[in-house]
Design a protein around this motif. Structure first.
Motif, PDB file in Angstrom:
ATOM      1  N   ASP A  99       0.823  -1.212   0.000  1.00 47.39           N
ATOM      2  CA  ASP A  99       0.000   0.000   0.000  1.00 47.39           C
ATOM      3  C   ASP A  99       0.857   1.263   0.000  1.00 47.39           C
ATOM      4  O   ASP A  99       0.451   2.295  -0.546  1.00 47.39           O
ATOM      5  N   GLU A 100       2.065   1.185   0.586  1.00 46.54           N
ATOM      6  CA  GLU A 100       2.980   2.326   0.555  1.00 46.54           C
ATOM      7  C   GLU A 100       3.727   2.391  -0.779  1.00 46.54           C
ATOM      8  O   GLU A 100       3.822   3.447  -1.403  1.00 46.54           O
ATOM      9  N   ALA A 101       4.255   1.249  -1.209  1.00 50.24           N
ATOM     10  CA  ALA A 101       5.035   1.219  -2.451  1.00 50.24           C
ATOM     11  C   ALA A 101       4.204   1.657  -3.649  1.00 50.24           C
ATOM     12  O   ALA A 101       4.692   2.354  -4.553  1.00 50.24           O
ATOM     13  N   ALA A 102       2.921   1.264  -3.655  1.00 53.79           N
ATOM     14  CA  ALA A 102       2.079   1.501  -4.829  1.00 53.79           C
ATOM     15  C   ALA A 102       1.667   2.959  -4.998  1.00 53.79           C
ATOM     16  O   ALA A 102       1.079   3.311  -6.025  1.00 53.79           O
ATOM     17  N   LYS A 103       1.979   3.811  -4.028  1.00 47.44           N
ATOM     18  CA  LYS A 103       1.633   5.233  -4.160  1.00 47.44           C
ATOM     19  C   LYS A 103       2.314   5.862  -5.374  1.00 47.44           C
ATOM     20  O   LYS A 103       1.815   6.841  -5.931  1.00 47.44           O
ATOM     21  N   SER A 104       3.451   5.297  -5.776  1.00 47.90           N
ATOM     22  CA  SER A 104       4.176   5.844  -6.928  1.00 47.90           C
ATOM     23  C   SER A 104       4.066   4.944  -8.162  1.00 47.90           C
ATOM     24  O   SER A 104       4.749   5.183  -9.153  1.00 47.90           O
ATOM     25  N   TYR A 105       3.210   3.917  -8.105  1.00 48.52           N
ATOM     26  CA  TYR A 105       3.126   2.946  -9.200  1.00 48.52           C
ATOM     27  C   TYR A 105       2.249   3.454 -10.340  1.00 48.52           C
ATOM     28  O   TYR A 105       1.272   4.179 -10.118  1.00 48.52           O
ATOM     29  N   ASP A 106       2.592   3.007 -11.551  1.00 47.17           N
ATOM     30  CA  ASP A 106       1.680   3.184 -12.676  1.00 47.17           C
ATOM     31  C   ASP A 106       0.855   1.910 -12.840  1.00 47.17           C
ATOM     32  O   ASP A 106       1.011   0.952 -12.069  1.00 47.17           O
ATOM     33  N   ILE A 107      -0.012   1.886 -13.828  1.00 49.95           N
ATOM     34  CA  ILE A 107      -0.912   0.742 -14.016  1.00 49.95           C
ATOM     35  C   ILE A 107      -0.128  -0.552 -14.232  1.00 49.95           C
ATOM     36  O   ILE A 107      -0.457  -1.600 -13.659  1.00 49.95           O
ATOM     37  N   ALA A 108       0.928  -0.499 -15.040  1.00 47.86           N
ATOM     38  CA  ALA A 108       1.705  -1.710 -15.333  1.00 47.86           C
ATOM     39  C   ALA A 108       2.335  -2.277 -14.067  1.00 47.86           C
ATOM     40  O   ALA A 108       2.391  -3.504 -13.884  1.00 47.86           O
ATOM     41  N   GLU A 109       2.808  -1.412 -13.182  1.00 50.76           N
ATOM     42  CA  GLU A 109       3.427  -1.880 -11.934  1.00 50.76           C
ATOM     43  C   GLU A 109       2.386  -2.479 -10.993  1.00 50.76           C
ATOM     44  O   GLU A 109       2.672  -3.445 -10.272  1.00 50.76           O
ATOM     45  N   ILE A 110       1.181  -1.935 -11.001  1.00 50.18           N
ATOM     46  CA  ILE A 110       0.103  -2.517 -10.199  1.00 50.18           C
ATOM     47  C   ILE A 110      -0.234  -3.914 -10.711  1.00 50.18           C
ATOM     48  O   ILE A 110      -0.367  -4.866  -9.931  1.00 50.18           O
ATOM     49  N   ALA A 169     -16.556 -13.923  11.132  1.00 50.68           N
ATOM     50  CA  ALA A 169     -15.851 -13.715   9.864  1.00 50.68           C
ATOM     51  C   ALA A 169     -14.401 -13.327  10.124  1.00 50.68           C
ATOM     52  O   ALA A 169     -14.121 -12.366  10.844  1.00 50.68           O
ATOM     53  N   VAL A 170     -13.475 -14.087   9.536  1.00 45.50           N
ATOM     54  CA  VAL A 170     -12.047 -13.814   9.670  1.00 45.50           C
ATOM     55  C   VAL A 170     -11.581 -13.012   8.466  1.00 45.50           C
ATOM     56  O   VAL A 170     -11.939 -13.309   7.331  1.00 45.50           O
ATOM     57  N   GLY A 171     -10.755 -12.000   8.718  1.00 41.36           N
ATOM     58  CA  GLY A 171     -10.219 -11.193   7.632  1.00 41.36           C
ATOM     59  C   GLY A 171     -10.342  -9.716   7.953  1.00 41.36           C
ATOM     60  O   GLY A 171     -10.598  -9.328   9.095  1.00 41.36           O
ATOM     61  N   THR A 172     -10.161  -8.890   6.929  1.00 35.64           N
ATOM     62  CA  THR A 172     -10.200  -7.440   7.087  1.00 35.64           C
ATOM     63  C   THR A 172     -11.400  -6.883   6.328  1.00 35.64           C
ATOM     64  O   THR A 172     -11.572  -7.201   5.147  1.00 35.64           O
ATOM     65  N   PRO A 173     -12.236  -6.076   6.983  1.00 36.80           N
ATOM     66  CA  PRO A 173     -13.396  -5.491   6.286  1.00 36.80           C
ATOM     67  C   PRO A 173     -12.967  -4.811   4.982  1.00 36.80           C
ATOM     68  O   PRO A 173     -11.950  -4.127   4.929  1.00 36.80           O
ATOM     69  N   GLY A 174     -13.753  -5.030   3.946  1.00 37.75           N
ATOM     70  CA  GLY A 174     -13.426  -4.504   2.630  1.00 37.75           C
ATOM     71  C   GLY A 174     -12.726  -5.518   1.748  1.00 37.75           C
ATOM     72  O   GLY A 174     -12.689  -5.361   0.524  1.00 37.75           O
ATOM     73  N   TYR A 175     -12.178  -6.576   2.381  1.00 41.32           N
ATOM     74  CA  TYR A 175     -11.459  -7.615   1.633  1.00 41.32           C
ATOM     75  C   TYR A 175     -12.066  -9.003   1.870  1.00 41.32           C
ATOM     76  O   TYR A 175     -11.604  -9.980   1.288  1.00 41.32           O
ATOM     77  N   ILE A 176     -13.079  -9.081   2.715  1.00 38.04           N
ATOM     78  CA  ILE A 176     -13.718 -10.362   3.033  1.00 38.04           C
ATOM     79  C   ILE A 176     -14.793 -10.658   1.994  1.00 38.04           C
ATOM     80  O   ILE A 176     -15.672  -9.828   1.741  1.00 38.04           O
ATOM     81  N   ALA A 177     -14.742 -11.844   1.406  1.00 34.92           N
ATOM     82  CA  ALA A 177     -15.738 -12.233   0.409  1.00 34.92           C
ATOM     83  C   ALA A 177     -17.123 -12.326   1.050  1.00 34.92           C
ATOM     84  O   ALA A 177     -17.252 -12.750   2.201  1.00 34.92           O
ATOM     85  N   PRO A 178     -18.169 -11.939   0.317  1.00 34.43           N
ATOM     86  CA  PRO A 178     -19.528 -11.928   0.886  1.00 34.43           C
ATOM     87  C   PRO A 178     -19.971 -13.274   1.444  1.00 34.43           C
ATOM     88  O   PRO A 178     -20.669 -13.325   2.464  1.00 34.43           O
ATOM     89  N   THR A 201      -8.468  -1.220  -4.372  1.00 38.38           N
ATOM     90  CA  THR A 201      -7.854  -0.244  -3.465  1.00 38.38           C
ATOM     91  C   THR A 201      -6.701   0.487  -4.145  1.00 38.38           C
ATOM     92  O   THR A 201      -6.586   1.717  -4.066  1.00 38.38           O
ATOM     93  N   LEU A 202      -5.824  -0.267  -4.810  1.00 40.41           N
ATOM     94  CA  LEU A 202      -4.652   0.340  -5.445  1.00 40.41           C
ATOM     95  C   LEU A 202      -5.042   1.243  -6.610  1.00 40.41           C
ATOM     96  O   LEU A 202      -4.399   2.271  -6.854  1.00 40.41           O
ATOM     97  N   LEU A 203      -6.101   0.876  -7.318  1.00 38.89           N
ATOM     98  CA  LEU A 203      -6.522   1.658  -8.479  1.00 38.89           C
ATOM     99  C   LEU A 203      -7.297   2.916  -8.087  1.00 38.89           C
ATOM    100  O   LEU A 203      -7.370   3.867  -8.872  1.00 38.89           O
TER     101      LEU A 203
END
Length: 252
Positions: A99-110, A169-178, A201-203
């Protein structure tokens, strides 16, 4: 002057500085003082345990991670049980969370980063391991741009007894499958959903418009209906990149 703390197992490790904190655990950069790792920096995850249930969970995390060897998964080197703590010794990744590294990423790097996460899951799923907490903070990017999946603390291994309560439910809200929120057991498709949520999130902070292929990837991987998602991590790689599974590989 702060006294240096040492952890003893098959190796001996001097804790140098805290580099992370999450939940109840802390992560330290440490120096290995003996054995084949002598002189090498490692990471030590210190997990406090207050009862046998917590001890079982921490040891289980170590046992699962210790059995995984893949270029895109942080390598666990040793699991050391203590009286009131469990120590997980892993390779030290000189880098930062995605999440920190991707702040400077372009689409190809994502796309490249997502592909590496999926390739880690191809391997883990083939071993019967479901991560259950894929998110940008649980993928580390080293100084060469390699992505390494970490934190198997809530991973599910095929054949294991569930250690979490039914309906919890185990996981992080926003990333847990319905379906997990509805009480279903974790599967490879729940990890694939989380990779799609990670992509979303990255996009979200990208100034560039994602490609049609990438839009389709996000839409399909995050479908509320598991049957509409790519049915394996390899299928997700193919959807994202057009890349086919190597000849002779098994698509879990």
């Amino acid at each position: 002057m702060t006294e240096t703390r040492y952890i003893e197992g098959e190796g001996r490790y001097a804790l140098a500085e805290m580099v992370g904190r999450g939940g109840f655990a802390t992560v330290w950069r440490a120096r290995s003082l003996k054995g084949s790792l002598r002189g090498r920096d490692v990471a030590v995850k210190v997990i406090p345990v207050y009862n046998e249930g917590e001890r079982s969970r921490a040891l289980r995390e170590g046992q699962i991670a210790e059995g995984l060897r893949h270029r895109n998964i942080v390598e666990t080197l040793e699991v050391i049980p203590g009286d009131h703590e469990i120590y997980l010794v892993t390779e030290y990744v000189n880098g930062m969370p995605l999440d920190e590294a991707a702040k400077s990423y372009d689409i190809a790097e994502i796309v490249n980063s997502l592909t590496q996460i999926l390739e880690a899951l191809v391997y883990a799923h083939a071993q019967g391991i479901i991560h259950r907490d894929i998110k940008p903070q649980n993928a580390l990017v080293d100084d060469r741009g390699r992505v390494k999946l970490t934190d198997f603390g809530v991973a599910f291994r095929a054949g294991d007894t569930r250690l979490t309560r039914v309906g919890f439910a185990v996981g992080t809200p926003g990333y847990i499958a319905p379906e997990i929120l509805d009480g279903a057991d974790p599967t490879a498709l729940t990890d694939i959903y989380a990779v799609g949520a990670t992509a979303r999130t990255l996009l979200a902070r990208q100034p560039d418009e994602p490609t049609p292929r990438l839009k389709e990837f996000v839409d399909r991987t995050t479908s509320p209906n598991p049957a509409h998602r790519p049915q394996s991590a390899w299928a997700a790689v193919k959807l994202l990149t057009g890349k086919k599974a190597p000849r002779g590989s098994v698509s879990p």
